[in-house]
Design a protein around this motif. Structure first.
Motif, PDB file in Angstrom:
ATOM      1  N   LEU A 180       0.833  -1.198   0.000  1.00  0.00           N
ATOM      2  CA  LEU A 180       0.000   0.000   0.000  1.00  0.00           C
ATOM      3  C   LEU A 180       0.870   1.252   0.000  1.00  0.00           C
ATOM      4  CD1 LEU A 180      -3.101   0.627   0.293  1.00  0.00           C
ATOM      5  CD2 LEU A 180      -2.632   1.011   2.701  1.00  0.00           C
ATOM      6  N   ALA A 181       0.561   2.147  -0.909  1.00  0.00           N
ATOM      7  CA  ALA A 181       1.193   3.478  -0.900  1.00  0.00           C
ATOM      8  C   ALA A 181       0.212   4.379  -0.165  1.00  0.00           C
ATOM      9  CB  ALA A 181       1.427   3.975  -2.323  1.00  0.00           C
ATOM     10  N   TYR A 182       0.524   4.713   1.061  1.00  0.00           N
ATOM     11  CA  TYR A 182      -0.398   5.469   1.904  1.00  0.00           C
ATOM     12  C   TYR A 182      -0.028   6.942   1.829  1.00  0.00           C
ATOM     13  CZ  TYR A 182      -4.011   5.576   5.462  1.00  0.00           C
ATOM     14  OH  TYR A 182      -5.186   5.768   6.127  1.00  0.00           O
ATOM     15  N   LEU A 183      -0.736   7.656   0.982  1.00  0.00           N
ATOM     16  CA  LEU A 183      -0.468   9.060   0.739  1.00  0.00           C
ATOM     17  C   LEU A 183      -1.546   9.930   1.352  1.00  0.00           C
ATOM     18  CD1 LEU A 183       0.453   8.582  -2.992  1.00  0.00           C
ATOM     19  CD2 LEU A 183       2.057   9.053  -1.153  1.00  0.00           C
ATOM     20  N   ASP A 184      -1.269  11.208   1.401  1.00  0.00           N
ATOM     21  CA  ASP A 184      -2.235  12.202   1.841  1.00  0.00           C
ATOM     22  C   ASP A 184      -2.727  12.913   0.586  1.00  0.00           C
ATOM     23  OD1 ASP A 184      -3.167  13.702   4.418  1.00  0.00           O
ATOM     24  OD2 ASP A 184      -2.663  15.267   2.958  1.00  0.00           O
ATOM     25  N   LYS A 185      -4.012  13.273   0.545  1.00  0.00           N
ATOM     26  CA  LYS A 185      -4.520  13.873  -0.687  1.00  0.00           C
ATOM     27  C   LYS A 185      -3.857  15.210  -1.023  1.00  0.00           C
ATOM     28  CE  LYS A 185      -8.879  15.612   1.244  1.00  0.00           C
ATOM     29  NZ  LYS A 185     -10.332  15.490   1.102  1.00  0.00           N
ATOM     30  N   SER A 186      -3.135  15.803  -0.094  1.00  0.00           N
ATOM     31  CA  SER A 186      -2.392  17.037  -0.388  1.00  0.00           C
ATOM     32  C   SER A 186      -0.987  16.752  -0.920  1.00  0.00           C
ATOM     33  CB  SER A 186      -2.303  17.918   0.860  1.00  0.00           C
ATOM     34  OG  SER A 186      -1.535  17.278   1.859  1.00  0.00           O
ATOM     35  N   ASP A 187      -0.603  15.478  -0.994  1.00  0.00           N
ATOM     36  CA  ASP A 187       0.717  15.127  -1.528  1.00  0.00           C
ATOM     37  C   ASP A 187       0.802  15.438  -3.018  1.00  0.00           C
ATOM     38  OD1 ASP A 187       1.766  14.286   0.887  1.00  0.00           O
ATOM     39  OD2 ASP A 187       1.275  12.178   0.568  1.00  0.00           O
ATOM     40  N   THR A 188       2.006  15.429  -3.519  1.00  0.00           N
ATOM     41  CA  THR A 188       2.253  15.719  -4.926  1.00  0.00           C
ATOM     42  C   THR A 188       2.792  14.476  -5.626  1.00  0.00           C
ATOM     43  OG1 THR A 188       4.533  16.383  -4.568  1.00  0.00           O
ATOM     44  CG2 THR A 188       2.847  18.100  -4.321  1.00  0.00           C
ATOM     45  N   GLY A 189       3.081  14.644  -6.894  1.00  0.00           N
ATOM     46  CA  GLY A 189       3.674  13.560  -7.656  1.00  0.00           C
ATOM     47  C   GLY A 189       5.012  13.116  -7.102  1.00  0.00           C
ATOM     48  N   ALA A 190       5.736  14.009  -6.463  1.00  0.00           N
ATOM     49  CA  ALA A 190       7.033  13.643  -5.884  1.00  0.00           C
ATOM     50  C   ALA A 190       6.860  12.560  -4.820  1.00  0.00           C
ATOM     51  CB  ALA A 190       7.725  14.867  -5.296  1.00  0.00           C
ATOM     52  N   GLU A 191       5.861  12.729  -3.956  1.00  0.00           N
ATOM     53  CA  GLU A 191       5.615  11.720  -2.925  1.00  0.00           C
ATOM     54  C   GLU A 191       5.118  10.413  -3.548  1.00  0.00           C
ATOM     55  OE1 GLU A 191       5.592  15.571  -0.712  1.00  0.00           O
ATOM     56  OE2 GLU A 191       4.455  14.944  -2.476  1.00  0.00           O
ATOM     57  N   LEU A 192       4.298  10.537  -4.576  1.00  0.00           N
ATOM     58  CA  LEU A 192       3.810   9.346  -5.269  1.00  0.00           C
ATOM     59  C   LEU A 192       4.974   8.609  -5.926  1.00  0.00           C
ATOM     60  CD1 LEU A 192       1.330   7.661  -6.186  1.00  0.00           C
ATOM     61  CD2 LEU A 192       1.258   9.117  -8.220  1.00  0.00           C
ATOM     62  N   ALA A 193       5.829   9.353  -6.605  1.00  0.00           N
ATOM     63  CA  ALA A 193       6.981   8.746  -7.278  1.00  0.00           C
ATOM     64  C   ALA A 193       7.936   8.098  -6.281  1.00  0.00           C
ATOM     65  CB  ALA A 193       7.711   9.787  -8.116  1.00  0.00           C
ATOM     66  N   ASP A 194       7.991   8.613  -5.070  1.00  0.00           N
ATOM     67  CA  ASP A 194       8.821   8.007  -4.028  1.00  0.00           C
ATOM     68  C   ASP A 194       8.181   6.749  -3.461  1.00  0.00           C
ATOM     69  OD1 ASP A 194      10.756   9.960  -4.237  1.00  0.00           O
ATOM     70  OD2 ASP A 194      10.049  11.109  -2.503  1.00  0.00           O
ATOM     71  N   ALA A 195       6.850   6.737  -3.334  1.00  0.00           N
ATOM     72  CA  ALA A 195       6.154   5.624  -2.697  1.00  0.00           C
ATOM     73  C   ALA A 195       5.959   4.418  -3.617  1.00  0.00           C
ATOM     74  CB  ALA A 195       4.796   6.094  -2.185  1.00  0.00           C
ATOM     75  N   LEU A 196       5.653   4.648  -4.875  1.00  0.00           N
ATOM     76  CA  LEU A 196       5.283   3.548  -5.762  1.00  0.00           C
ATOM     77  C   LEU A 196       6.380   2.513  -6.009  1.00  0.00           C
ATOM     78  CD1 LEU A 196       3.028   5.266  -8.447  1.00  0.00           C
ATOM     79  CD2 LEU A 196       2.360   3.966  -6.410  1.00  0.00           C
ATOM     80  N   PRO A 197       7.622   2.912  -6.185  1.00  0.00           N
ATOM     81  CA  PRO A 197       8.636   1.906  -6.471  1.00  0.00           C
ATOM     82  C   PRO A 197       8.827   0.859  -5.369  1.00  0.00           C
ATOM     83  CG  PRO A 197       9.430   4.064  -7.094  1.00  0.00           C
ATOM     84  CD  PRO A 197       8.151   4.270  -6.335  1.00  0.00           C
ATOM     85  N   ALA A 198       8.314   1.112  -4.176  1.00  0.00           N
ATOM     86  CA  ALA A 198       8.435   0.148  -3.084  1.00  0.00           C
ATOM     87  C   ALA A 198       7.335  -0.918  -3.116  1.00  0.00           C
ATOM     88  CB  ALA A 198       8.391   0.880  -1.744  1.00  0.00           C
ATOM     89  N   LEU A 199       6.291  -0.706  -3.912  1.00  0.00           N
ATOM     90  CA  LEU A 199       5.208  -1.684  -3.978  1.00  0.00           C
ATOM     91  C   LEU A 199       5.666  -2.920  -4.743  1.00  0.00           C
ATOM     92  CD1 LEU A 199       2.123   0.597  -4.744  1.00  0.00           C
ATOM     93  CD2 LEU A 199       3.133  -0.006  -2.538  1.00  0.00           C
ATOM     94  N   PRO A 200       5.444  -4.119  -4.182  1.00  0.00           N
ATOM     95  CA  PRO A 200       5.956  -5.344  -4.810  1.00  0.00           C
ATOM     96  C   PRO A 200       5.596  -5.511  -6.281  1.00  0.00           C
ATOM     97  CG  PRO A 200       5.089  -5.825  -2.636  1.00  0.00           C
ATOM     98  CD  PRO A 200       4.738  -4.392  -2.931  1.00  0.00           C
ATOM     99  N   ARG A 201       4.361  -5.248  -6.652  1.00  0.00           N
ATOM    100  CA  ARG A 201       3.977  -5.428  -8.054  1.00  0.00           C
ATOM    101  C   ARG A 201       4.691  -4.434  -8.962  1.00  0.00           C
ATOM    102  NH1 ARG A 201      -2.303  -6.683  -6.822  1.00  0.00           N
ATOM    103  NH2 ARG A 201      -2.071  -8.948  -6.669  1.00  0.00           N
ATOM    104  N   ILE A 202       4.995  -3.271  -8.442  1.00  0.00           N
ATOM    105  CA  ILE A 202       5.688  -2.272  -9.252  1.00  0.00           C
ATOM    106  C   ILE A 202       7.183  -2.564  -9.291  1.00  0.00           C
ATOM    107  CG2 ILE A 202       6.242   0.188  -9.450  1.00  0.00           C
ATOM    108  CD1 ILE A 202       3.373   0.760  -8.519  1.00  0.00           C
TER     109      ILE A 202
END
Length: 139
Positions: A49-71
């Protein structure tokens, strides 16, 4: 109750292959607790799970996604997602990149935190079934 257990079991298996996710979710059903909370917690504990806050930006998303096993397994580069300031647009951009690998990001609403934006990567081919199960169990 059997249908409920079967539905939760199927949903868990579609969302992640962590062997602890389904039992923890089903235990919460038996205990009369929120299986949805158990599901989100289990996905988070397994790293799916990439647990983000709705005020986050693409930078936080780009940091979180590569850690997800399927990604991780795709080896995909998400650097361009990090340049987007609005989270929803960044998710759209990430989904465009993930589509080539048969994946999409699924938002799982967290009723305990309106500002939360939990995302899990799922196979695009399973998306309709996942959404139907979520609607049946939670909707």
């Amino acid at each position: 109750m059997t249908n409920t257990f079967d539905d939760w079991t199927r949903l868990c298996r579609l969302l992640d292959d962590d062997p602890e996710l389904t039992p923890a979710t089903l235990d919460s059903v038996e205990a009369g607790e929120s299986p949805w909370d158990a599901l989100i917690e289990g996905l988070d504990d397994s790293g799916a799970l990439a647990y983000l806050d709705k005020s986050d930006t693409g930078a936080e998303l780009a940091d979180a996604l590569p850690a997800l096993p399927r990604i991780i397994r795709t080896g995909i580069e998400l650097d361009e997602v990090g340049d987007i300031n609005e989270l929803d647009r960044a998710i759209t951009s990430a989904n465009e990149l993930l589509a080539a690998h048969g994946l999409t990001l699924l938002y799982l609403a967290d009723p305990d935190d309106e500002d939360a934006h939990p995302l899990v990567a799922v196979p695009t081919a399973d998306l309709d079934e996942i959404n139907a199960l979520i609607e049946k169990l939670y909707g």
